[in-house]
Design a protein around this motif. Structure first.
Motif, short mmCIF file in Angstrom:
data_model
loop_
_atom_site.label_atom_id
_atom_site.label_comp_id
_atom_site.label_asym_id
_atom_site.label_seq_id
_atom_site.Cartn_x
_atom_site.Cartn_y
_atom_site.Cartn_z
N PRO A 43 6.23 -68.67 8.46
CA PRO A 43 7.38 -68.57 9.45
C PRO A 43 8.70 -68.28 8.35
N GLU A 47 14.51 -69.70 11.03
CA GLU A 47 13.89 -68.61 12.39
C GLU A 47 13.72 -70.25 13.10
N ALA A 48 13.71 -70.28 13.88
CA ALA A 48 13.11 -71.26 15.15
C ALA A 48 12.20 -70.38 15.63
N HIS A 49 10.45 -70.75 15.60
CA HIS A 49 9.04 -69.90 15.97
C HIS A 49 9.03 -71.31 17.21
N TYR A 50 8.65 -70.40 18.34
CA TYR A 50 8.11 -70.78 19.19
C TYR A 50 6.70 -70.81 19.81
N HIS A 63 2.99 -76.99 22.70
CA HIS A 63 4.27 -76.16 22.07
C HIS A 63 5.40 -76.78 21.75
N GLY A 64 6.02 -76.06 20.75
CA GLY A 64 7.48 -76.76 20.04
C GLY A 64 7.65 -75.51 19.79
N LEU A 65 9.26 -75.62 19.10
CA LEU A 65 9.29 -75.50 17.62
C LEU A 65 9.35 -75.46 16.91
N LEU A 67 10.68 -74.71 12.49
CA LEU A 67 11.40 -74.32 11.58
C LEU A 67 11.47 -75.01 9.88
N GLN A 84 9.37 -79.63 16.65
CA GLN A 84 10.25 -79.89 17.72
C GLN A 84 9.37 -79.86 18.68
#
Length: 470
Positions: A43, A47-50, A63-65, A67, A84
């Motif tokens: 990652p 940065e937020a990764h879905y 499934h989520g975020l 960081l 998250q």
């Protein structure tokens, strides 16, 4: 640093129960490879990764975020990963279990975090000081808006900034005293030349301002415990209900209705008041009521303030007046002399117009008197103002920061050592070694607030400020 602080840690970072979002947090040194393996990709920082959070078989737990915060730019100062997901307890526990399972090969020694350990690491890694760390818990526990705002100011460093300013002034004063002690051959009276007495006086004035704001902050955090006491049917339960604005206690004309304490926390100008209604104080053969009366006296002895409630409709009843006098005498023996007592004369709406409030105070010098009607609310605002005044609250308290009892104790120690220092400075023959020791102890007390206990800072100031090798 203890070995346990070198272990990577993991925990569910959101409150127990179900919610829209739940967070699992991992913190440790060099956890990048573990993160890559867990997420199946590297990652980008902050940065937020879905993406799917997969189990050992590649099936999505959720499934989520995700960081990733590389050290030192994270809450703890270590590498931190936040997952998250949906806020179901089972989902979050499955994510924690998957991380621990994967850690066997990718991140040895990963373990469940102890209570407060993420914040502890933030302190140990100099991301926050001790006062700020405590402010985090105070912000979470804040029971009023004013307390939350004050905790926020402490968390942002407002309280610590004040302490550091006091410490810097104190270090400079210590530097002068140490220089006078260590280099007498220079024949320079550093103390008089640098106005050491004036510096100490200004330091004491600054300390007084900090203590005043800290005391207000402690009130916002702790509040005060107010006990309503008096004979049966004086209106204690009605007064509790009126102060709380809700029907919390049962109110009937039957004496002895309240058998045990009823407690409610209210706020007046943001100050929490823990108000306790107790059983009516009287002689009784009823075993249950006797237990309630005994508990009432226990609460009275532990009170920060007592509302001694009287019934204006019975002020001409000799038996009632005698019973009030016995309670007053008992209060005198049971309460510490510093505990304020307010005589509250209730039922102004039902009393005869010529029903006068007895003039003799219960204990001269620490009794206020208020006339009110718990039923109509007349006089309640006067009582609220009296409670705030007795608590020591000052309305113009903008800029207050949250403080704890230990902070106040430390500031009192600083004040005591500065008073001893002033006595030495103003002496005809000051003992400079004793003066230096008092200033050192004052600095130690300040350092205990923020958690800074280094002793080399003074040495650095001395070397940078004076030509030692001259």
């Amino acid at each position: 640093m203890l070995s346990r602080h070198a272990d990577p840690i993991i925990a569910i970072a959101t409150a127990p129960g179900r919610g829209a979002v739940g967070i699992v947090r991992v913190s440790g040194k060099g956890i990048g490879p573990f993160v890559d393996q867990l997420l199946g990709r590297a990652p980008r920082a902050r940065e937020a990764h879905y993406l799917p959070f997969a189990d050992r078989h590649g099936q999505a737990i959720d499934h989520g975020l995700a960081l990733f915060f590389p050290a030192p730019h994270s809450y703890t100062g270590e590498d931190v990963l936040e997952l998250q997901a949906h806020g179901g307890p089972v989902v979050l526990q499955l994510l924690v279990a998957r991380c621990l399972e994967l850690a066997g090969t990718a991140l040895p020694r990963l373990r469940l975090a102890e209570p407060g350990e993420f914040t502890e690491r933030a302190f140990l890694n100099n991301k926050i000081d001790l006062a700020q760390a405590e402010a985090i818990a105070d912000l979470i526990d804040a029971s009023t808006e004013a307390a939350a705002r004050s905790a926020g100011r402490s968390l942002s460093g407002a309280f610590s900034k004040e302490i550091h300013a006091l410490r810097d002034a104190l270090i400079h004063l210590r530097m002068l005293v140490e220089a006078t002690l260590d280099f007498p051959e220079e024949e320079i009276d550093f103390l008089k030349k640098a106005d050491a007495a004036g510096q100490l006086e200004r330091l004491q004035s600054s300390l007084a301002r900090v203590v005043q704001r800290a005391q207000q902050g402690a009130l916002l955090r702790e509040g005060i415990k107010v006990v309503i006491a008096g004979q049966p049917n004086a209106g204690k339960s009605s007064l509790l209900n009126a102060l709380a604005g809700a029907e919390l206690a049962i109110v009937t004309p039957i004496a002895g209705t309240t058998r045990d304490k009823v407690q409610q926390t209210i706020q007046i100008e943001g100050v929490p008041l823990h108000v306790i209604d107790t059983a009516g104080l009287r002689e009784s053969d009823d075993e249950v009521e006797k237990i309630g009366i005994a508990r009432a006296w226990e609460e009275i002895r532990a009170a920060d303030a007592v509302l001694f409630l009287h019934d204006l409709t019975r002020v001409r009843d000799p038996e009632y007046v005698d019973a009030d006098a016995r309670i007053a005498q008992e209060l005198t023996g049971q309460l510490h002399e510093q505990v304020p007592v307010i005589d509250v004369w209730n039922k102004t709406d039902a009393a005869l117009e010529d029903a006068a409030t007895p003039a003799a105070p219960l204990q001269a010098g620490r009794i206020a008197q208020v006339r009110l009607s718990a039923r109509t609310g007349d006089g309640l605002e006067t009582l609220r103002r009296q409670l705030l005044e007795l608590a020591g609250w000052q309305s113009a308290s903008e800029g207050v920061y949250i403080a704890r009892a230990r902070h106040l104790a430390a500031l009192r120690d600083v004040d005591m050592h500065l008073m001893e220092s002033a006595a030495q400075i103003h002496s005809d023959t000051p003992a400079l070694d004793l003066l230096a020791e008092e200033l050192r102890l004052a600095q130690n007390a300040l350092n205990s607030i923020t958690g800074e206990f280094t002793s080399d800072d003074l040495l650095g100031v001395i070397f940078s400020s004076f030509c030692i090798g001259k």
